[in-house]
Design an enzyme around this catalytic site. Structure first.
Site, PDB file in Angstrom:
ATOM      1  N   ARG A   1       1.663   1.933  10.017  1.00  0.00           N
ATOM      2  CA  ARG A   1       1.337   2.196   8.612  1.00  0.00           C
ATOM      3  C   ARG A   1       2.600   2.026   7.781  1.00  0.00           C
ATOM      4  NH1 ARG A   1      -3.522   4.809   7.326  1.00  0.00           N
ATOM      5  NH2 ARG A   1      -4.761   5.414   9.118  1.00  0.00           N
TER       6      ARG A   1
ATOM      7  N   SER B   1     -10.792  -6.260  10.016  1.00  0.00           N
ATOM      8  CA  SER B   1     -12.099  -5.803   9.552  1.00  0.00           C
ATOM      9  C   SER B   1     -12.722  -6.931   8.756  1.00  0.00           C
ATOM     10  CB  SER B   1     -11.991  -4.532   8.698  1.00  0.00           C
ATOM     11  OG  SER B   1     -11.312  -4.806   7.491  1.00  0.00           O
TER      12      SER B   1
ATOM     13  N   GLU C   1      -7.257  -0.244  14.741  1.00  0.00           N
ATOM     14  CA  GLU C   1      -7.823  -1.316  13.939  1.00  0.00           C
ATOM     15  C   GLU C   1      -6.794  -2.414  13.668  1.00  0.00           C
ATOM     16  OE1 GLU C   1      -9.009  -2.334   9.381  1.00  0.00           O
ATOM     17  OE2 GLU C   1      -9.103  -0.224   9.969  1.00  0.00           O
TER      18      GLU C   1
ATOM     19  N   ARG D   1       0.398  -5.956  11.413  1.00  0.00           N
ATOM     20  CA  ARG D   1       0.068  -4.875  12.344  1.00  0.00           C
ATOM     21  C   ARG D   1      -0.274  -5.385  13.745  1.00  0.00           C
ATOM     22  NH1 ARG D   1      -4.390  -0.134  11.261  1.00  0.00           N
ATOM     23  NH2 ARG D   1      -2.885   0.497   9.680  1.00  0.00           N
TER      24      ARG D   1
ATOM     25  N   ARG E   1       0.840  -1.197   0.000  1.00  0.00           N
ATOM     26  CA  ARG E   1       0.000   0.000   0.000  1.00  0.00           C
ATOM     27  C   ARG E   1       0.877   1.250   0.000  1.00  0.00           C
ATOM     28  NH1 ARG E   1      -4.868  -1.740   4.266  1.00  0.00           N
ATOM     29  NH2 ARG E   1      -5.365  -3.698   3.189  1.00  0.00           N
TER      30      ARG E   1
END
Length: 425
Positions: free
Chosen positions: A276, A351, A348, A387, A261
């Protein structure tokens, strides 16, 4: 994409979904106009083509005197048909583009609003009181560097900012976490796949990732391929253009892949450590299922994610994501957020999204229902990712600098219970 019948028969449903997403309703009107233009252009083309066929058939029956006029008419009609066919093809392309601009219809029980308008579904687990234990917790980077599990400096030297090396027990810990997730999924009946991380544009577009957040995706123009930010993309494309058999229940897959990403627009946010980053590893659940069973499957996906969080002994909360914070493919999404003690907030870590028939319509994935082809539903959900190490390092650190490995992970770490700081035996 959404069902065209809803757009034609009850466009207010689509407009209301856009309002709840805090998104423009103009895309609805544009799609309605494009649909009408497409149908009109197609009708004109088919009418002219039918006339052309009649005239062509009459040439052989015409007298020598009539034939020149009929041939001239046929030639004129041929040119007209080509022109109308081109117009119909363009109208169809315009219609497809207009439909692709409309995100999935939001489920009724999704909160309206933007990023901060989520609904907290529940809290699970006890938050550690570090003050009562007599020490100030270190952030995940300091903990990881203290046990020689992470090297950001050399990662930056080799790949640039937001790249890193997991090292020693850090690399083993990530592998243990992902393997435990894969084992859990396979025990639940998922078929494991290691997936391509480069995909064609039609696969990326089919899953809904080339919309508002396309600037977050790495693109290789020389090859016309995209690097995936989640194995969801390749998993969704696995049955593209197929009619699949769901008579025995859903087809469930678990994908293991590296993910990429660009993190465009996130400068200054979570730039320390590995919250991130541009590359990470992930184990992702994916299901192809009858649309009538999709809501129940969504709850099952959430349950499997919570099962993993319980195994690694993290306090967390579950939120029902607000409509304006949903991706274009999702009709509803649950996030599980683990507690991050040094930032005094939830972060987070997983999800799960119910994408209803949105992706399947784009990717032409169907099942047989009463002898007719009908789109299936798709769901996705993260079961473990790099993460998670952030929350693990912070929540399981000790005052003396050691890191306690959660009990469920110890068999995957050769039975090791504790990782000692650098310099200690």
């Amino acid at each position: 994409m959404i069902d065209i019948r809803i757009l034609r028969e009850n466009p207010e449903i689509v407009r209301e979904s856009q309002r709840r997403r805090q998104a423009s309703e103009e895309v609805v009107d544009a799609a309605i106009a494009a649909d009408e233009a497409r149908r009109s252009a197609l009708a004109s083309f088919e009418e002219a083509r039918a006339e052309q066929k009649l005239v062509s058939k009459s040439v052989g029956k015409a007298s020598p005197e009539e034939r020149p006029a009929i041939l001239a008419q046929a030639k004129e009609l041929s040119a007209k048909v080509k022109e109308l066919e081109a117009a119909a093809n363009q109208a169809d392309a315009d219609f497809s583009a207009a439909m692709y601009a409309i995100p999935n219809l939001v489920e009724a029980n999704v909160p309206e609003g933007g990023e901060d308008d989520y609904e907290v579904v529940k809290h699970v687990g006890e938050i550690r009181d570090f003050a009562a234990e007599g020490f100030e917790p270190k952030d995940h980077l300091d903990v990881a560097e203290g046990i020689d599990a992470l090297d950001m400096e050399r990662g930056t030297k080799v790949g640039g900012s937001r790249f890193y090396y997991l090292k020693g027990m850090g690399a083993r810990l990530e592998l243990a976490l992902l393997t435990m997730a894969a084992d859990q999924a396979q025990a639940a009946g998922f078929t494991m796949l290691t997936t391509p991380t480069l995909v064609k544009p039609e696969i990326m577009a089919g899953t809904g990732f080339l919309g508002a957040h396309s600037d977050e995706i790495y693109y290789l123009p020389a090859d016309d391929l995209y690097l995936t930010g989640t194995s969801e993309v390749a998993l969704a494309g696995y049955h593209k253009d197929e009619i699949i058999d769901l008579s025995g229940g859903p087809l469930r897959y678990i994908g293991w892949s590296s993910c990429y990403r660009r993190e465009a627009g996130s400068y200054g946010r979570d730039t320390r450590g590995i919250i991130r980053v541009h590359q990470f590893n992930k184990v992702e659940m994916f299901s192809f299922i009858d649309p009538a069973d999709a809501a129940q499957e969504h709850e099952r996906f959430l349950g499997w994610e919570e099962e993993m969080l319980a195994k690694v002994e993290l306090p967390y909360r579950v939120i029902n994501t607000a409509a304006g914070d949903l991706g274009s493919s999702a009709a509803k999404k649950f996030d599980c957020e683990a507690w991050l003690p040094t930032q005094n907030r939830f972060m987070e870590v997983t999800s799960t999204s119910n994408c209803t028939t949105f992706q399947a319509r784009r990717l032409n994935i169907r099942q047989k229902v009463e002898g007719k082809n009908a789109p299936v539903a798709t769901l996705n959900g993260t079961l473990a990712t790099t993460r998670w190490l952030v929350a693990l390092f912070e929540n399981h650190q000790q005052a003396d600098g050691t890191f306690v490995i959660p009990k469920a992970l110890r068999p995957y770490m050769g039975g090791r219970e504790v990782i000692e700081p650098v310099g200690r035996a």
